[in-house]
Design an enzyme around this catalytic site. Structure first.
Site, short mmCIF file in Angstrom:
data_model
loop_
_atom_site.label_atom_id
_atom_site.label_comp_id
_atom_site.label_asym_id
_atom_site.label_seq_id
_atom_site.Cartn_x
_atom_site.Cartn_y
_atom_site.Cartn_z
N ASP A 1 17.41 -0.11 -1.44
CA ASP A 1 16.56 1.07 -1.34
C ASP A 1 17.38 2.32 -1.00
O ASP A 1 17.01 3.44 -1.37
CB ASP A 1 15.51 0.91 -0.25
CG ASP A 1 14.57 -0.25 -0.48
OD1 ASP A 1 14.03 -0.35 -1.60
OD2 ASP A 1 14.39 -1.07 0.44
N ILE B 1 13.55 -1.46 -10.12
CA ILE B 1 12.45 -0.49 -10.08
C ILE B 1 12.13 -0.25 -8.62
O ILE B 1 11.55 -1.11 -7.96
CB ILE B 1 11.17 -0.97 -10.80
CG1 ILE B 1 11.43 -1.38 -12.24
CG2 ILE B 1 10.10 0.13 -10.74
CD1 ILE B 1 10.18 -1.86 -12.99
N ASP B 2 12.50 0.89 -8.10
CA ASP B 2 12.10 1.25 -6.75
C ASP B 2 10.80 2.03 -6.86
O ASP B 2 10.79 3.16 -7.36
CB ASP B 2 13.18 2.09 -6.05
CG ASP B 2 12.84 2.31 -4.58
OD1 ASP B 2 12.63 1.31 -3.88
OD2 ASP B 2 12.75 3.48 -4.15
N GLU C 1 17.71 -6.61 -5.99
CA GLU C 1 16.52 -6.98 -5.22
C GLU C 1 15.87 -8.25 -5.74
O GLU C 1 15.46 -9.12 -4.96
CB GLU C 1 15.50 -5.84 -5.24
CG GLU C 1 14.23 -6.20 -4.49
CD GLU C 1 13.19 -5.09 -4.47
OE1 GLU C 1 12.20 -5.25 -3.74
OE2 GLU C 1 13.36 -4.09 -5.19
N THR D 1 7.68 -0.18 -7.43
CA THR D 1 6.96 -1.08 -8.34
C THR D 1 5.45 -0.89 -8.26
O THR D 1 4.75 -0.94 -9.28
CB THR D 1 7.32 -2.55 -8.05
OG1 THR D 1 8.72 -2.74 -8.23
CG2 THR D 1 6.57 -3.49 -8.97
N ASP E 1 18.41 -1.64 -7.22
CA ASP E 1 16.96 -1.81 -7.21
C ASP E 1 16.48 -1.49 -8.62
O ASP E 1 16.52 -0.33 -9.04
CB ASP E 1 16.30 -0.88 -6.20
CG ASP E 1 14.85 -1.26 -5.92
OD1 ASP E 1 14.23 -1.89 -6.79
OD2 ASP E 1 14.35 -0.94 -4.82
#
Length: 284
Positions: free
Chosen positions: A232, A106-107, A77, A109, A104
């Site tokens: 995601d 940190i999905d 990402e 954030t 991702d």
């Protein structure tokens, strides 16, 4: 089988081990940064945030992956310009590659920034456009959700199965609030208004990947959201499929890496779920 197919099968365990190792190392590092990030930037909208921790997590994962598999492709990402058009272009530019890691770092954030403990590291590996490994790691609960194509899905080493609800009325559903406030958010809100009276209740935790993992684990009956990206959804899609559930686009067509408008469920409620969104004109 061709030599390449043999390599994919034989190598699957090492692919999975690397994915697990990357997710665990990134997750543990992220946890040490909770409440301790240094710089917060706005990307596509005021709700689309990024910190140096997101970027550091992606760098860590990318370096580990490419150390083991230097000829593989990588889509993360934080390596993509903000906005839906840029996300589509970035994926399309790599879809022809044989092995593609989709990450991702940190999905969730926004949750991380506020100290709300609902965020994950999401890592998927696609082989010729099909997801073959999916890992979603929640560092705050130390829960690792894992799936391999054709081998099932697991959490805490135990096989996962989707929930048994067979009607929307008995279902706990999740959704999100898209960063695209001009198009995706109004459409998602239309769906929310229509679906809420038809289900047991609705949750919105702020991490699509973790919502997908919860569908796979039977903790949610379904999840939908408009305007998501491949990073995601890729890992979570395999978790759900390998747990016996169903993942499609909002029109009910089968999931593929280019899907941005997703409906995921235990399978039993899927037609009713998609139908309710369609009736509300909340699909694309």
């Amino acid at each position: 089988m061709s030599d390449q197919q043999d390599a994919a099968v034989i190598g699957s365990k090492s692919f999975t081990a690397v994915a697990i190792n990357c997710a665990a190392k990134a997750g543990e590092w992220i946890k040490t940064k909770l409440g301790n990030y240094e710089k917060l930037d706005i990307k596509y909208s005021s709700t689309d945030l990024v910190t140096e921790v997101d970027k550091g997590s992606e760098t860590l994962i990318k370096r580990l992956v490419l150390t083991h598999f230097p000829h593989h492709s990588f889509l993360g990402e934080e390596g993509v310009e903000p906005g839906p058009e840029a996300s589509v272009r970035a994926l399309e530019s790599k879809l022809e590659n044989e092995y593609l890691w989709i990450v991702d770092p940190i999905d969730g954030t926004t949750n991380f920034v506020h100290g709300f403990p609902f965020f994950v590291v999401s890592i998927a590996l696609a082989y010729r456009g099909e997801v073959i490994v999916g890992v979603v790691y929640d560092p705050m609960k130390d829960e690792l959700f894992l799936a391999e194509k054709g081998k099932g899905a697991y959490v805490h080493g135990k096989r996962m199965n989707v929930s048994g609800e067979d009607t929307l009325r008995s279902s706990l559903i999740a959704t999100g609030f898209p960063a695209d406030q001009q198009y995706a958010l109004p459409l998602n809100m239309k769906g929310l208004q229509a679906v809420a009276p038809q289900v047991r209740n609705i949750r919105s935790g702020g991490s699509a990947a973790l919502h997908m993992a919860y569908v796979a684990a039977g903790r949610l009956s379904g999840f939908w959201e408009i305007g998501l990206n491949s990073w995601d959804l890729a890992a979570g899609s395999l978790l759900i499929q390998e747990s016996g559930g169903t993942v499609t686009d909002s029109l009910g067509q089968p999931y593929h890496l280019g899907v941005r408008n997703v409906v995921a469920s235990n399978g039993r409620i899927h037609d009713e779920f998609v139908g309710a969104l369609d009736k509300a004109e909340a699909t694309v």
